[in-house]
Design an enzyme around this catalytic site. Structure first.
Site, PDB file in Angstrom:
ATOM      1  N   CYS A  46     -34.372   6.461 -56.372  1.00 50.02           N
ATOM      2  CA  CYS A  46     -34.877   8.034 -56.648  1.00 50.02           C
ATOM      3  C   CYS A  46     -34.121   9.055 -55.966  1.00 50.02           C
ATOM      4  CB  CYS A  46     -36.139   8.387 -56.314  1.00 50.02           C
ATOM      5  SG  CYS A  46     -36.364   8.394 -54.436  1.00 50.02           S
ATOM      6  N   HIS A  82     -31.092  22.904 -47.792  1.00 51.35           N
ATOM      7  CA  HIS A  82     -31.676  23.261 -49.350  1.00 51.35           C
ATOM      8  C   HIS A  82     -31.615  24.013 -50.070  1.00 51.35           C
ATOM      9  CE1 HIS A  82     -33.853  23.111 -44.043  1.00 51.35           C
ATOM     10  NE2 HIS A  82     -33.236  22.015 -44.806  1.00 51.35           N
TER      11      HIS A  82
HETATM   12  C1  PEP Z   1     -32.512   9.419 -50.399  1.00 57.69           C
HETATM   13  O1  PEP Z   1     -33.104   9.640 -48.789  1.00 57.69           O
HETATM   14  O2  PEP Z   1     -32.235   9.495 -51.898  1.00 57.69           O
HETATM   15  C2  PEP Z   1     -33.851  10.956 -51.645  1.00 57.69           C
HETATM   16  C3  PEP Z   1     -34.334  10.595 -52.673  1.00 57.69           C
HETATM   17  O3  PEP Z   1     -34.674  11.292 -50.442  1.00 57.69           O
HETATM   18  P1  PEP Z   1     -34.271  13.058 -50.164  1.00 57.69           P
HETATM   19  O4  PEP Z   1     -32.450  12.801 -50.840  1.00 57.69           O
HETATM   20  O5  PEP Z   1     -35.012  13.554 -49.618  1.00 57.69           O
HETATM   21  O6  PEP Z   1     -33.736  12.290 -48.424  1.00 57.69           O
END
Ligand code: PEP
Ligand code: MG
Length: 737
Positions: A662, A349
């Site tokens: 993403c 985090h």
């Molecule tokens: C991912 O898993 O690629 C994602 C964008 O979500 P997080 O990094 O928040 O798990």
């Protein structure tokens, strides 16, 4: 110590007093220089002409041995010791007995303090203690910079030695600034206790409340599950109950120290001993022990645990063992340029928040806390994961250049801000930003992105001390939508569980939290939680579009159940006369590999899909994304992973459903190059990546690149290294990556 005399005079006086008090014929102070040489700085008894002349390297002679091993040496007949090295310039041949102690600060050796006698004398245990206490006073004097003027031109104290640490890059900025220790070192000024009975009582009381506070921490942590956090607390408890520790503290007090000085002395000894350990487990425990000793000092001095609020320098670089996201947010972030952590993973985090704040961050920088002094100049290179403490001028100059170069590049990106992200052959790519906190919002217009492709709602929950109420959530989401104006925002429902822990949410211990009860699983099992969030989102989006996606979906039916919750909430709001969103788009994160085999059904059900490449990679490769041992072991540009990504985007376009990506790879130019070649037309990334990615897109001729990449993929396992190929392609075609 308080007398206002010069440093040399003060040292001379100190050795004279020690010699007189210990009835020793010789007392000498050796100081460790940055070239690993111990130089005689003051002596009573040895030849005065040898001061600043006599030297020994670390490891050589008795003095060198003490420095190397960081422990006292008490010898009735020094000359018969195998390590004895005779320095003719000192005239020490007539002395037989020898007692030397290291001058330690935070476990580092700064020098050696020695007494010698002609007779074959055995120094008593109290004398060893007394000499160690005096060495502590000297250590503070050295650390305060008092003896710097005594160093010969060209030489430097080891204390001021430039240190280069290699850690892991968490965020790629570069910061030049000054050290702020997250847990400032406590300086014990009152060393000598007047009344040992009283000091023992103080120690008892502080120990008792320390044990209580550790038990309390453990009890509270029982509600947040297992893992490293709990292991550390268990280690604290073990140390806090350790009889040996208590006994050593009591002995130090009985030898005449205050309780605080006793803690510091025992901490110094233990640190020095443990630093010699090569066993990584024991070295790790050293941190726990340090933390605990600091807690005990704070108990004794009546200071609360945690960062001390004070004036931050304008160019603060926070150095910490580890910290929570909320603790980082407690600082005035406008003054923080860099962050150095000894622990924490790149997806922790605190790392996510540091990235959101645009703070140059290096993690896994071993021993950074012990090596740094508050106020030291420091450079954090988040590009390479390097930290330079007290950098020499040539390094500093090189970095000033590097910063200038980066600023120029940033300027070029700024000029691109209002230009479209279109390839040379006319294919446009929608570049979005990832966000999650209020302070991310200004980045949307600044970056020139077309929207927020991933809004991680859990970050607001992670920095709150209690569950945000529906009204608070609603106000927050409304602010996000207001700030985005007419640009689309894709919210993601709470992705907690796994490594994303909410201190106030009770959960059970799990062996494999990343594959455990998290994200949509938790949301469906605790519908009240998801319902509240959905209601807050729907009300915040009144009169505008709401885009919402669900994390960690494993089976299409989970999406359907989540969708049913949304529909129930819409009905509920309509019944109560609330305005609804003008349009609702529901999607799914593709980040669990099982979805790859349900793509037809998935695209039949959803309005859009966003690939979470961070998790998809971790689960496809069975390779923990936070495990630094595995970092870089598998390449996101390997054929297996690229084929999976290709499958998703092709199925999506066949179904006419928008597909975006993403994960972190979207923000890395080489990887993004592969993604657009595979057919991705929408990417979401950290805001500072938008410029570099746009520059890459605008320089790329997509047609031939796509052809090349697809043929490489067809070659499958016999294909050459795809990353290398793409790099070569970029270089040959003038594509900035
Ligand atoms: C991912 O898993 O690629 C994602 C964008 O979500 P997080 O990094 O928040 O798990
Ligand atoms: Mg994910």
């Amino acid at each position: 110590m308080a007398e206002s005399i010069g440093a040399q005079e003060r040292l001379d006086k100190i050795v004279r007093i020690i010699a007189a008090n210990m009835v020793a014929e010789v007392c000498s102070v050796y100081v460790l220089r940055s070239d690993g040489v111990l130089e005689l700085y003051a002596t009573e008894g040895l030849k005065a002409t040898s001061v600043h002349r006599a030297t020994l390297t670390v490891g050589r002679g008795l003095v060198g041995l003490i420095a190397a091993e960081a422990r006292p040496l008490n010898l009735p007949d020094a000359q018969s010791h195998p390590a004895f090295a005779y320095l003719p310039e000192t005239g020490e041949e007539i002395y037989h007995s020898f007692l030397g102690v290291p001058i330690l600060r935070a476990g580092r050796t700064l020098g050696v303090l020695v007494v010698q006698n002609r007779s074959f004398r055995s120094y008593a245990e109290e004398e060893v203690e007394a000499l160690q206490t005096t060495a502590m006073v000297l250590a503070e004097m050295f650390a305060a910079g008092e003896i710097e003027d005594l160093t010969a031109p060209g030489a430097d104290l080891d204390l001021n030695r430039p240190v280069h640490l290699k850690g892991a890059s968490f965020w790629d900025g570069i910061a030049l600034g000054h050290v702020v220790l997250h847990e400032p070192r406590i300086v014990v000024t009152q060393l000598i206790g007047e009344d040992s009975e009283h000091e023992l009582k103080r120690l008892d009381a502080a120990m008792a409340s320390l044990r209580l506070s550790v038990d309390d921490l453990l009890a509270r942590s029982a509600s947040v599950g297992t893992g490293e956090h709990r292991e550390i607390l268990e280690a604290y408890r073990m140390f806090a109950q350790d009889r040996g520790w208590t006994r050593r503290l009591q002995e130090a007090i009985e030898a005449g120290l205050t309780a605080e000085a006793a803690v510091e002395k025992v901490q110094n000894d233990t640190r020095a001993r443990m630093l010699r350990q090569t066993d990584p487990f024991l070295r790790d425990r050293l941190h726990d022990f340090d933390d605990l000793a600091n807690r005990l000092l704070r108990e004794l001095m009546g200071r609360p645990h945690g960062p001390v609020a004070g004036e931050l320098p304008e160019d603060a670089v926070i150095v910490a063992r580890n910290m929570g996201a909320a603790e980082l947010l407690d600082y005035d972030h406008r003054r923080i340029r860099g962050l150095v952590l000894e622990e924490a993973g790149p997806t922790s985090h605190v790392a996510i928040v540091a990235r959101a704040l645009g703070i140059a961050t290096v993690g896994q920088a071993q021993d950074a806390v012990a090596l740094a002094e508050a106020g030291d100049p420091i450079i954090v290179d988040g590009e390479t994961g390097e930290v330079h403490l007290r950098p020499p001028t040539d390094i500093e100059t090189a970095y000033i250049d590097k910063v200038r170069f980066r600023a120029r590049r940033q300027e070029q990106y700024r000029l691109l801000r209002d230009e479209p992200a279109v390839t040379r052959d006319g294919v446009s790519v929608a570049l979005h930003v990832n966000a999650g906190l209020m302070m991310d919002l200004p980045h949307l217009p600044e970056s020139g992105a077309v929207g927020i492709g991933l809004f991680r709602t859990e970050l607001q929950f992670m920095i709150s001390s209690a569950f945000p109420r529906q009204s608070e959530q609603q106000a927050f989401y409304a602010q996000v939508l207001d700030a985005a104006g007419d640009k689309p925002v894709t919210f993601r429902s709470l992705d907690v569980g796994g490594d994303k822990v909410l201190p106030y949410l009770r959960s059970q211990a799990e062996e494999n939290p990343a594959m455990g009860w998290r994200a949509i699983r938790l949301g469906l099992d605790r519908p009240a939680l998801l319902r509240t969030q959905v209601r807050a989102l729907l009300r915040a989006a009144a009169g505008r579009e709401l885009r919402l996606m669900f994390p960690m979906v494993t089976e299409v039916s989970e999406f359907q159940r989540a969708k049913a919750i949304v529909q129930r909430e819409i009905a509920h709001l309509t019944r109560h006369g609330h305005d609804g969103a003008t349009r609702i788009r529901l999607g799914v994160m593709v980040e669990v590999p099982s979805l790859l085999f349900q793509l037809d059904e998935l695209f039949g059900a959803v309005d859009f899909v966003s690939v979470g490449s961070n998790d998809l990679m971790q689960f496809m490769m069975a390779s923990d994304r936070g495990n630094t041992r595995l970092a870089g072991r598998f390449d996101t540009l390997c054929p297996a992973f690229l084929r999976a990504l290709k499958l998703v985007v092709e199925k999506g376009s066949a179904a006419n459903a928008p597909v975006s990506l993403c994960g972190e790879m979207a923000g890395r130019p080489i990887e993004a190059m592969a993604l657009i070649a595979l057919g991705y037309r929408s990417l979401s990334m950290a805001s500072s990546s938008v410029g570099p990615i746009k520059a890459m897109v605008r320089a790329t001729e997509l047609g031939p690149l796509r052809e090349r990449l697809l043929s490489l993929l067809d070659e499958g396992l016999s294909a050459p290294d795809i990353r290398g190929e793409l790099r070569g392609w970029a270089a040959a075609n003038g594509i900035p990556v």
